[in-house]
Every structure is written in C-alpha cells, then in structure tokens.
Design an enzyme around this catalytic site. Structure first.
Site, PDB file in Angstrom:
ATOM      1  N   ASP A   1       0.879  -1.014   0.098  1.00  0.00           N
ATOM      2  CA  ASP A   1      -0.155   0.068   0.079  1.00  0.00           C
ATOM      3  C   ASP A   1       0.884   1.313   0.109  1.00  0.00           C
ATOM      4  O   ASP A   1       1.616   1.384   1.123  1.00  0.00           O
ATOM      5  CB  ASP A   1      -0.864   0.030   1.313  1.00  0.00           C
ATOM      6  CG  ASP A   1      -1.710   1.016   1.278  1.00  0.00           C
ATOM      7  OD1 ASP A   1      -2.854   1.042   2.086  1.00  0.00           O
ATOM      8  OD2 ASP A   1      -1.604   2.136   0.612  1.00  0.00           O
TER       9      ASP A   1
ATOM     10  N   SER B   1      -3.795  12.503 -16.735  1.00  0.00           N
ATOM     11  CA  SER B   1      -5.272  12.532 -17.630  1.00  0.00           C
ATOM     12  C   SER B   1      -5.653  13.723 -18.237  1.00  0.00           C
ATOM     13  O   SER B   1      -5.381  14.792 -17.997  1.00  0.00           O
ATOM     14  CB  SER B   1      -5.956  11.963 -16.386  1.00  0.00           C
ATOM     15  OG  SER B   1      -7.583  12.024 -16.997  1.00  0.00           O
TER      16      SER B   1
ATOM     17  N   TYR C   1     -11.326  13.324  -8.874  1.00  0.00           N
ATOM     18  CA  TYR C   1     -10.196  12.428  -9.832  1.00  0.00           C
ATOM     19  C   TYR C   1      -9.418  13.570 -10.669  1.00  0.00           C
ATOM     20  O   TYR C   1      -8.192  13.299 -10.639  1.00  0.00           O
ATOM     21  CB  TYR C   1     -10.747  11.691 -10.723  1.00  0.00           C
ATOM     22  CG  TYR C   1      -9.928  10.849 -11.518  1.00  0.00           C
ATOM     23  CD1 TYR C   1      -9.861  11.247 -12.904  1.00  0.00           C
ATOM     24  CD2 TYR C   1      -9.085   9.875 -11.171  1.00  0.00           C
ATOM     25  CE1 TYR C   1      -8.954  10.897 -13.764  1.00  0.00           C
ATOM     26  CE2 TYR C   1      -8.001   9.469 -12.077  1.00  0.00           C
ATOM     27  CZ  TYR C   1      -8.005   9.897 -13.262  1.00  0.00           C
ATOM     28  OH  TYR C   1      -7.178   9.473 -14.357  1.00  0.00           O
TER      29      TYR C   1
ATOM     30  N   LYS D   1      -4.950  14.565 -10.620  1.00  0.00           N
ATOM     31  CA  LYS D   1      -4.120  14.572 -11.623  1.00  0.00           C
ATOM     32  C   LYS D   1      -3.454  15.889 -11.738  1.00  0.00           C
ATOM     33  O   LYS D   1      -2.328  16.209 -11.910  1.00  0.00           O
ATOM     34  CB  LYS D   1      -4.783  13.926 -12.790  1.00  0.00           C
ATOM     35  CG  LYS D   1      -5.161  12.554 -12.718  1.00  0.00           C
ATOM     36  CD  LYS D   1      -4.106  11.623 -12.536  1.00  0.00           C
ATOM     37  CE  LYS D   1      -4.516  10.127 -12.400  1.00  0.00           C
ATOM     38  NZ  LYS D   1      -3.230   9.421 -12.236  1.00  0.00           N
TER      39      LYS D   1
ATOM     40  N   ASN E   1     -16.719   2.775 -15.427  1.00  0.00           N
ATOM     41  CA  ASN E   1     -16.278   2.932 -16.940  1.00  0.00           C
ATOM     42  C   ASN E   1     -17.382   2.397 -18.063  1.00  0.00           C
ATOM     43  O   ASN E   1     -17.860   1.301 -17.794  1.00  0.00           O
ATOM     44  CB  ASN E   1     -15.248   2.759 -17.232  1.00  0.00           C
ATOM     45  CG  ASN E   1     -14.208   3.530 -16.550  1.00  0.00           C
ATOM     46  OD1 ASN E   1     -13.208   3.181 -15.669  1.00  0.00           O
ATOM     47  ND2 ASN E   1     -14.123   4.892 -16.557  1.00  0.00           N
TER      48      ASN E   1
ATOM     49  N   PRO F   1     -22.625  13.447 -12.612  1.00  0.00           N
ATOM     50  CA  PRO F   1     -21.835  14.784 -11.852  1.00  0.00           C
ATOM     51  C   PRO F   1     -20.341  14.651 -12.409  1.00  0.00           C
ATOM     52  O   PRO F   1     -19.845  13.586 -12.351  1.00  0.00           O
ATOM     53  CB  PRO F   1     -21.889  14.869 -10.676  1.00  0.00           C
ATOM     54  CG  PRO F   1     -23.395  14.159 -10.122  1.00  0.00           C
ATOM     55  CD  PRO F   1     -23.515  12.950 -11.345  1.00  0.00           C
TER      56      PRO F   1
HETATM   57  C1  WQD Z   1     -17.059   7.787 -20.751  1.00  0.00           C
HETATM   58  C2  WQD Z   1     -18.651   8.364 -21.136  1.00  0.00           C
HETATM   59  C3  WQD Z   1     -20.338   8.913 -19.281  1.00  0.00           C
HETATM   60  C4  WQD Z   1     -20.518   4.863 -17.865  1.00  0.00           C
HETATM   61  C5  WQD Z   1     -12.308   8.118 -18.099  1.00  0.00           C
HETATM   62  C6  WQD Z   1     -11.087   7.423 -16.942  1.00  0.00           C
HETATM   63  C7  WQD Z   1     -10.443   8.324 -16.487  1.00  0.00           C
HETATM   64  C8  WQD Z   1      -9.700   9.098 -17.627  1.00  0.00           C
HETATM   65  C9  WQD Z   1     -10.673   9.832 -18.516  1.00  0.00           C
HETATM   66  C10 WQD Z   1      -7.590   8.245 -17.578  1.00  0.00           C
HETATM   67  C11 WQD Z   1     -19.176   9.520 -20.338  1.00  0.00           C
HETATM   68  C12 WQD Z   1     -20.682   7.756 -20.252  1.00  0.00           C
HETATM   69  C13 WQD Z   1     -20.127   5.848 -18.627  1.00  0.00           C
HETATM   70  C14 WQD Z   1     -22.040   4.226 -17.970  1.00  0.00           C
HETATM   71  C15 WQD Z   1     -22.563   6.053 -19.512  1.00  0.00           C
HETATM   72  N1  WQD Z   1      -8.780   8.392 -18.136  1.00  0.00           N
HETATM   73  N2  WQD Z   1     -21.197   6.453 -19.294  1.00  0.00           N
HETATM   74  N3  WQD Z   1     -22.886   4.931 -18.573  1.00  0.00           N
HETATM   75  O1  WQD Z   1     -15.593   9.470 -17.365  1.00  0.00           O
HETATM   76  O2  WQD Z   1     -14.559   9.842 -19.492  1.00  0.00           O
HETATM   77  O3  WQD Z   1     -13.119   8.875 -17.536  1.00  0.00           O
HETATM   78  O4  WQD Z   1     -11.328   8.618 -18.933  1.00  0.00           O
HETATM   79  O5  WQD Z   1      -7.212   8.864 -16.885  1.00  0.00           O
HETATM   80  O6  WQD Z   1      -9.433   7.826 -15.588  1.00  0.00           O
HETATM   81  O7  WQD Z   1     -12.409   7.113 -16.031  1.00  0.00           O
HETATM   82  O8  WQD Z   1     -14.828   7.602 -18.510  1.00  0.00           O
HETATM   83  O9  WQD Z   1     -15.832   5.194 -19.226  1.00  0.00           O
HETATM   84  O10 WQD Z   1     -16.499   6.487 -17.147  1.00  0.00           O
HETATM   85  O11 WQD Z   1     -17.496   7.484 -19.354  1.00  0.00           O
HETATM   86  O12 WQD Z   1     -23.358   6.896 -19.912  1.00  0.00           O
HETATM   87  O13 WQD Z   1     -22.342   3.452 -17.221  1.00  0.00           O
HETATM   88  O14 WQD Z   1     -19.717   7.251 -20.812  1.00  0.00           O
HETATM   89  O15 WQD Z   1     -20.986   9.781 -18.920  1.00  0.00           O
HETATM   90  O16 WQD Z   1     -19.841  10.242 -20.860  1.00  0.00           O
HETATM   91  P1  WQD Z   1     -14.763   9.183 -18.336  1.00  0.00           P
HETATM   92  P2  WQD Z   1     -16.261   6.733 -18.630  1.00  0.00           P
END
Ligand code: WQD
Length: 340
Positions: A58, A125, A150, A154, A199, A296
C-alpha cells in the site's frame, strides 16, 4: 534495465508491463490489489513467458515504500499508475481519492529523491483540462479547475512533480490519457474492475454477457451531435506503447525539459451512442439501454490533438475503434468462461 511499475496489475499497468518486457526490460510491480487481481501476474507471464516480480504494498505506507526502494536502488526508472481512477466514483468519495492518489504519489516521489532515482513517468489524464474550450485539445490548452476530485488529483499531482523538479534533478514525462479501452489480443489480460464498473466499456461488455440488465446512458442533453458525451477512445495496447517510448525518451536523456506533458489519444471523438452502436455491430448483439440523468463531473466532449507525441516520441495510434471493441468483447467472454 529494471523498471518499477506501480499499479502494474491494473488495466493500463499490466499492458505496459507486457510492452516493457517485450522490449527487454526487467519489470518489478507494486500493486495493492484494491482494483486488480493477483491472477494478472500469470496473465502477463502467459503473454511474455516472463513472470514479473510482484510486491503487494500500500503506497500510502511511507515506511513500506522506503523499505522497497532500499532493496531496489538499481531502478532505471519508475512508471506510476497506482491511483484510484474513476471520475464518477471520485465525486462520491473525494477523501478516498485525495488520500490514495496524493499519499501514494508523495511517498513514491520522496523515495525517488532519497535514493536519487530520476526518471519518472506519471499517469495523468485529459481530465486536467476540465471542459476544454477548443477541440481537439492540445497540451497548451489551459488547465481549468477540475470538474472532479479525480481530475483534481491529476492536476495537483502534475504540480507536485513540477515543484519537486525545481529542487531535485527529476526527469519526468506526464502522459495525459484520454479514454483507454480494449484488451491485449491474446485475451490473457484486460480491464477487470472489481464490483460494478464505473467506466463505459466494461459496463457495456458486462451488459452483453448478461451480468448487467441494461446500460444507463448518463444524459442525452449535452452540446454534441446526438446529445450524449463525446470521448476520445484509445486502445490500451497503443497506450502501453506510448509509455515504453516515453520511458526510453527519459532513459536516453532526449528530453528537452525536466517535466514534459503529452496527450495520448486517437485524435477522434465518439459519442456514447456511437460507441454502443459500434459495439452492437462488432458483437452482433443488441444492448439494452436507458437514458438517465447526467452524471456529475462529466464534460460534454474531449478529444486529443496528438501532434506533439507523434512529433517528439514518434508514437501514433495503430488500432481502430472496432479493434478496441472486439478485443474488449473477447476479453469479457474469456473472463466469464474462466469464472464459470
Ligand atoms: C465515458 C462516457 C459517461 C458509464 C475516463 C477514465 C479516467 C480518464 C478519462 C484516464 C461518459 C458515459 C459511462 C456508464 C455512461 N482516463 N457512461 N454510462 O468519465 O470519460 O473517464 O477517461 O485517466 O480515468 O475514467 O470515462 O468510461 O466513465 O465515461 O453513459 O455506465 O460514458 O457519462 O460520457 P470518463 P467513462
């Protein structure tokens, strides 16, 4: 040459370990297994034939971090992935994100400074840009206040690295990923979030195998062609290659400044609905979905300008969206077969 990969059993970390081993590097992994399975060690070995050394640590425990570095003063460099990384989750659990992501980073950087290890690659990111004003987003895009804890970890993480570089000859690259998806074509490693996926792609593939009843699409009233959010999806194998190139850039001392940032993406944006329909085409399956409230922390759109990484590191994406979705689907099916 020996490279430490923290978070090396995670989604991007494990693919990067494979790429490093295939380039002849000795790899040591630290992972706390909070969002990864120890089975990934065998998945890596199944691909490369080489079992990486793995330590379950950890990184919030400073003494444990220093004890590790005391045994590994010969490290050529460190790639730091270890962090909590879901935008949506960070809105609900800000303190978990600040504690984990900052304590881990600070302990690793303290050890680097103490033991004089200079080459450092930081998993950053595109979320550092907040809602970018101009698409595609370049590294010169202003860093706006993050829209999620998050993204803030970063942004501040990058600032911590810049400030350390003023007092220690750190040589660092910040890789600002867009949306990593897909899996190694072997099917031995892939994205396997513990619990309900935050995701998009793992949620879609789990819906396709029947683990989830339907996909909730978070909002269809964004300022985009079909109203759903637009993102730049990058194959995790292409992303892993960017890490090897960046580490070699540092090891060969080609870097022009102590700290340099590079966007890593495909340079093209796809909406959630476009992703969903592409997956249906690739898999031949119909995916149930419902449009629900916005999540959000989400930005309307984000896709990368990757001119800088192509020019400086000679990197470019090689995989298509269909490659990404087909490999993610293959991984999901294989994982379920293995678990049955
Ligand atoms: C993508 C789109 C959601 C889940 C990720 C990584 C983050 C960073 C950036 C590296 C969004 C939509 C999602 C669901 C949905 N990468 N969605 N229903 O938020 O862009 O961030 O890329 O650092 O670490 O988490 O990715 O896959 O969560 O969402 O509609 O059940 O899909 O609203 O528009 P995000 P995500």
């Amino acid at each position: 040459m020996k490279i430490l990969v923290t978070g090396g059993l995670g989604f991007i970390g494990s693919h990067t370990v494979v790429a490093l081993q295939q380039k002849g590097y000795e790899v040591v992994i630290i992972d706390d297994l909070s969002n990864a399975s120890v089975d990934v060690v065998q998945g890596i070995k199944a691909i490369t034939g080489v079992q990486p050394t793995f330590y379950q640590i950890d990184l919030r425990e400073k003494q444990a971090v220093f004890d590790f570095f005391e045994q590994h003063t010969d490290l050529a460099g460190v790639i730091h992935f270890a962090a909590s990384k879901a935008v949506g989750e960070s809105m609900a659990k800000p303190l978990l994100y600040y504690e984990n992501n900052f304590f881990s980073l600070i302990n690793v950087l303290s050890a680097l400074q103490h033991y004089g290890i200079k080459k450092f690659l930081f998993s950053s990111s595109c979320t550092v840009y907040g809602q970018g004003e101009v698409m595609p987003i370049t590294e010169e895009e202003s860093i706006k206040s993050a829209l999620s804890p998050y993204g803030n970890t970063k942004q501040v993480g990058e600032e911590i690295i810049v400030d350390l570089a003023k007092v220690f000859p750190l040589q660092a690259v910040l890789l600002r990923y867009f949306n990593p998806i897909g899996a190694h074509e072997s099917g031995h490693i892939g994205e396997s979030p513990l619990g309900v996926p935050y995701n998009l792609i793992p949620y879609i593939t789990q819906t396709a195998v029947g683990i989830r009843e339907y996909l909730s699409i978070y909002g269809q009233d964004y300022d985009t062609p079909d109203g759903t959010c637009v993102r730049d999806y990058i194959h995790v194998v292409d992303l892993a290659d960017a890490h090897v190139r960046a580490m070699e850039y540092l090891i060969q001392e080609k870097n022009q400044q102590q700290v340099e940032a590079f966007n890593v993406g495909n340079g093209q944006g796809y909406s959630v609905l476009e992703l969903l329909h592409s997956f249906e085409r690739v898999s031949g399956l119909k995916i149930n979905y419902k449009i629900v409230e916005r999540r959000p922390g989400d930005v309307d759109k984000a896709w990368a300008n990757t001119d800088k990484i192509q020019r400086v590191l000679g990197w470019k994406p090689t995989k298509t969206l269909d490659d990404m979705l087909a490999s993610a689907w293959k991984w999901e099916q294989k994982s379920r077969n293995n678990n049955n």
